[in-house]
Design a protein around this motif. Structure first.
Motif, PDB file in Angstrom:
ATOM      1  N   ALA A 102       0.799  -1.223   0.000  1.00 24.50           N
ATOM      2  CA  ALA A 102       0.000   0.000   0.000  1.00 24.50           C
ATOM      3  C   ALA A 102       0.838   1.282   0.000  1.00 24.50           C
ATOM      4  O   ALA A 102       2.009   1.295  -0.364  1.00 24.50           O
ATOM      5  CB  ALA A 102      -0.981  -0.033   1.174  1.00 24.50           C
ATOM      6  N   THR A 111      -3.269  -3.081   9.674  1.00 24.75           N
ATOM      7  CA  THR A 111      -2.646  -3.980  10.652  1.00 24.75           C
ATOM      8  C   THR A 111      -2.448  -5.379  10.070  1.00 24.75           C
ATOM      9  O   THR A 111      -3.119  -5.771   9.111  1.00 24.75           O
ATOM     10  CB  THR A 111      -3.553  -4.129  11.899  1.00 24.75           C
ATOM     11  N   GLY A 113      -3.178  -8.245  11.608  1.00 22.70           N
ATOM     12  CA  GLY A 113      -4.361  -9.086  11.872  1.00 22.70           C
ATOM     13  C   GLY A 113      -5.461  -8.797  10.868  1.00 22.70           C
ATOM     14  O   GLY A 113      -6.116  -9.714  10.352  1.00 22.70           O
ATOM     15  N   ALA A 117      -7.104 -11.544   8.292  1.00 25.32           N
ATOM     16  CA  ALA A 117      -8.552 -11.812   8.371  1.00 25.32           C
ATOM     17  C   ALA A 117      -9.245 -11.430   7.062  1.00 25.32           C
ATOM     18  O   ALA A 117     -10.201 -12.078   6.653  1.00 25.32           O
ATOM     19  CB  ALA A 117      -9.162 -11.051   9.539  1.00 25.32           C
TER      20      ALA A 117
HETATM   21  C1  LIG Z   1      -5.825   2.020  -1.629  1.00 23.57           C
HETATM   22  C2  LIG Z   1      -5.446   0.770  -0.860  1.00 23.57           C
HETATM   23  C3  LIG Z   1      -4.338   0.068  -1.276  1.00 23.57           C
HETATM   24  C4  LIG Z   1      -3.989  -1.102  -0.591  1.00 23.57           C
HETATM   25  N1  LIG Z   1      -2.899  -1.791  -1.013  1.00 23.57           N
HETATM   26  C5  LIG Z   1      -2.552  -2.923  -0.365  1.00 23.57           C
HETATM   27  C6  LIG Z   1      -1.425  -3.695  -0.778  1.00 23.57           C
HETATM   28  O1  LIG Z   1      -0.711  -3.360  -1.719  1.00 23.57           O
HETATM   29  N2  LIG Z   1      -1.155  -4.834  -0.083  1.00 23.57           N
HETATM   30  C7  LIG Z   1      -1.903  -5.251   1.005  1.00 23.57           C
HETATM   31  O2  LIG Z   1      -1.605  -6.278   1.591  1.00 23.57           O
HETATM   32  N3  LIG Z   1      -2.940  -4.524   1.416  1.00 23.57           N
HETATM   33  C8  LIG Z   1      -3.280  -3.369   0.770  1.00 23.57           C
HETATM   34  N4  LIG Z   1      -4.358  -2.658   1.223  1.00 23.57           N
HETATM   35  C9  LIG Z   1      -5.130  -3.185   2.370  1.00 23.57           C
HETATM   36  C10 LIG Z   1      -4.510  -2.732   3.676  1.00 23.57           C
HETATM   37  O3  LIG Z   1      -3.246  -3.336   3.853  1.00 23.57           O
HETATM   38  C11 LIG Z   1      -5.406  -3.080   4.856  1.00 23.57           C
HETATM   39  O4  LIG Z   1      -4.946  -2.292   5.892  1.00 23.57           O
HETATM   40  C12 LIG Z   1      -5.443  -4.508   5.337  1.00 23.57           C
HETATM   41  O5  LIG Z   1      -5.752  -5.436   4.338  1.00 23.57           O
HETATM   42  C13 LIG Z   1      -6.504  -4.684   6.411  1.00 23.57           C
HETATM   43  O6  LIG Z   1      -6.012  -4.257   7.607  1.00 23.57           O
HETATM   44  P1  LIG Z   1      -6.848  -3.315   8.556  1.00 23.57           P
HETATM   45  O7  LIG Z   1      -6.103  -3.289   9.844  1.00 23.57           O
HETATM   46  O8  LIG Z   1      -7.064  -2.015   7.885  1.00 23.57           O
HETATM   47  O9  LIG Z   1      -8.184  -4.149   8.755  1.00 23.57           O
HETATM   48  P2  LIG Z   1      -9.712  -3.696   8.750  1.00 23.57           P
HETATM   49  O10 LIG Z   1     -10.005  -2.992   7.475  1.00 23.57           O
HETATM   50  O11 LIG Z   1     -10.054  -2.996  10.005  1.00 23.57           O
HETATM   51  O12 LIG Z   1     -10.399  -5.134   8.769  1.00 23.57           O
HETATM   52  C14 LIG Z   1     -10.316  -6.002   7.663  1.00 23.57           C
HETATM   53  C15 LIG Z   1     -11.074  -7.291   7.988  1.00 23.57           C
HETATM   54  O13 LIG Z   1     -10.403  -8.001   9.005  1.00 23.57           O
HETATM   55  C16 LIG Z   1     -11.235  -8.175  10.159  1.00 23.57           C
HETATM   56  N5  LIG Z   1     -10.324  -8.027  11.297  1.00 23.57           N
HETATM   57  C17 LIG Z   1      -9.506  -6.996  11.557  1.00 23.57           C
HETATM   58  N6  LIG Z   1      -8.702  -7.284  12.602  1.00 23.57           N
HETATM   59  C18 LIG Z   1      -9.040  -8.527  13.011  1.00 23.57           C
HETATM   60  C19 LIG Z   1      -8.572  -9.396  14.043  1.00 23.57           C
HETATM   61  N7  LIG Z   1      -7.561  -9.053  14.861  1.00 23.57           N
HETATM   62  N8  LIG Z   1      -9.144 -10.594  14.173  1.00 23.57           N
HETATM   63  C20 LIG Z   1     -10.151 -10.995  13.343  1.00 23.57           C
HETATM   64  N9  LIG Z   1     -10.637 -10.212  12.338  1.00 23.57           N
HETATM   65  C21 LIG Z   1     -10.074  -9.002  12.179  1.00 23.57           C
HETATM   66  C22 LIG Z   1     -12.299  -7.109  10.031  1.00 23.57           C
HETATM   67  O14 LIG Z   1     -13.484  -7.487  10.716  1.00 23.57           O
HETATM   68  C23 LIG Z   1     -12.483  -7.068   8.533  1.00 23.57           C
HETATM   69  O15 LIG Z   1     -13.293  -8.144   8.120  1.00 23.57           O
HETATM   70  C24 LIG Z   1      -4.732  -1.515   0.558  1.00 23.57           C
HETATM   71  C25 LIG Z   1      -5.829  -0.763   0.994  1.00 23.57           C
HETATM   72  C26 LIG Z   1      -6.191   0.356   0.289  1.00 23.57           C
HETATM   73  C27 LIG Z   1      -7.385   1.169   0.768  1.00 23.57           C
END
Ligand SMILES: Cc1cc2nc3c(=O)[nH]c(=O)nc-3n(C[C@H](O)[C@H](O)[C@H](O)COP(=O)(O)OP(=O)(O)OC[C@H]3O[C@@H](n4cnc5c(N)ncnc54)[C@H](O)[C@@H]3O)c2cc1C
Length: 293
Positions: A102, A111, A113, A117
């Motif tokens: 990202a 994160t 996790g 997930a």
């Molecule tokens: C523009 C953009 C580009 C991106 N590019 C990439 C990339 O190149 N590579 C990449 O890997 N990702 C990418 N992402 C995704 C990013 O890394 C996310 O942060 C990640 O996939 C999800 O992490 P989060 O902490 O934001 O989870 P959230 O968005 O808060 O949750 C994601 C899911 O996981 C569940 N969840 C969260 N934490 C837990 C837990 N501890 N236990 C059980 N369930 C849980 C939630 O209920 C939900 O279903 C991108 C996102 C965006 C918006």
């Protein structure tokens, strides 16, 4: 786009978070960095009745580097990994992969996790946990359990997590000094999800031949894969031009990606071969000193 309506809770313990999840019969969702979940709410791909914000679970933010490996709490962010100098020595393949995740703003909140997930087949961390045979610690209403990464991913956005479980930590086995590793990814722009990526490592035997080869592929199937056919080519071989060419061909043969809006399956087949080739050519030896704290 406006989000659908939902209740909000911000528990301070894992037990409280799990009890809230369990009491909502699959209708509640944990909220970590929100970088995948919030867009899913906006697009109505998910509409949980309750969001359980994990941000006060400070025990899940810890990064442990110990003799038996590296443990990341589920709320460790991409940025925390990139800023922790210990990990560049204790798990350089992890760091090399996370450098591709990202963009700056997303890395400040996303994160580990949440990424596991969410289980995007093109995401880097799921590929790294599968390649490295990491384990995923989860806690639910009936207690804690540990899931092998190989058994965790069930398909796009599908995992072995039960509706009442949260991920608490990810454990990577110890990384020996002088292990060789490589990571290669092709994405349209730096920071986008991978069109295809290869992660690999191997050790060397007394004659300089590769052993304990682990090769993972990202973005070429409905979940991250180990490329055992490629491992077979590399184990016991000297990593020279002929071996690399054989590994590249084996990688392309081993996968059968479908066409999608980002790329054709045939293109991705070729691409994963090229990624394996690049990862092999870029292999660097780990630093000989692993600092344990
Ligand atoms: C523009 C953009 C580009 C991106 N590019 C990439 C990339 O190149 N590579 C990449 O890997 N990702 C990418 N992402 C995704 C990013 O890394 C996310 O942060 C990640 O996939 C999800 O992490 P989060 O902490 O934001 O989870 P959230 O968005 O808060 O949750 C994601 C899911 O996981 C569940 N969840 C969260 N934490 C837990 C837990 N501890 N236990 C059980 N369930 C849980 C939630 O209920 C939900 O279903 C991108 C996102 C965006 C918006």
């Amino acid at each position: 786009m406006k989000l659908p309506p939902f209740e909000y809770a911000c528990p301070t313990t894992v037990a409280e978070a799990v009890a809230l999840l369990a009491s909502h019969d699959g209708e509640a969702k944990p909220l970590a960095g929100g970088q995948s979940l919030v867009p899913m709410l906006a697009f109505r791909i998910a509409s949980p009745s309750l969001l359980i914000d994990l941000r006060k679970l400070t025990a899940l933010r810890e990064i442990k580097v110990a003799q038996d490996g590296v443990t990341l709490g589920a709320m460790v962010r991409w940025r925390d990994i990139l800023e922790d100098a210990r990990l560049r020595v204790a798990h350089p393949l992890l760091v090399a992969a996370i450098e591709h995740v990202a963009h700056y703003q997303i890395r400040n909140r996303g994160t580990v996790g949440g990424s596991l997930a969410h289980a995007d087949p093109a995401a880097e961390l799921p590929g790294i946990v599968v390649t490295c045979e990491a384990t995923i610690a989860v806690t639910g209403e009936t207690g804690a359990r540990v899931i092998d990464a190989a058994d965790f991913f069930r398909g796009p956005l599908m995992t072995a997590l039960r509706p009442d479980e949260i991920i608490t930590a990810i454990h990577f086995p110890a990384w020996p000094a002088r292990r060789r590793f490589g990571f290669a990814e092709f994405a349209r722009r730096r920071g986008d999800f991978a069109l295809a990526a290869a992660a690999l490592f191997y050790d060397e035997d007394g004659e300089g031949k590769a052993c304990n080869v682990h090769v993972g592929a990202i973005g070429v199937a409905d979940r991250p894969l180990r490329l055992t056919a490629v491992e077979h080519v590399l184990n016991g071989s000297t990593i020279d031009d002929a071996t690399i060419a054989a590994a590249e061909a084996a990688a392309a043969t081993a996968v059968d990606p479908p066409d999608d809006i980002h790329a054709g399956g045939a293109y991705r087949k070729t691409l994963i071969g090229v990624m394996v080739e690049r990862a092999l050519r870029s292999t660097t030896a780990s630093s000989p000193k692993v600092k344990v704290m």
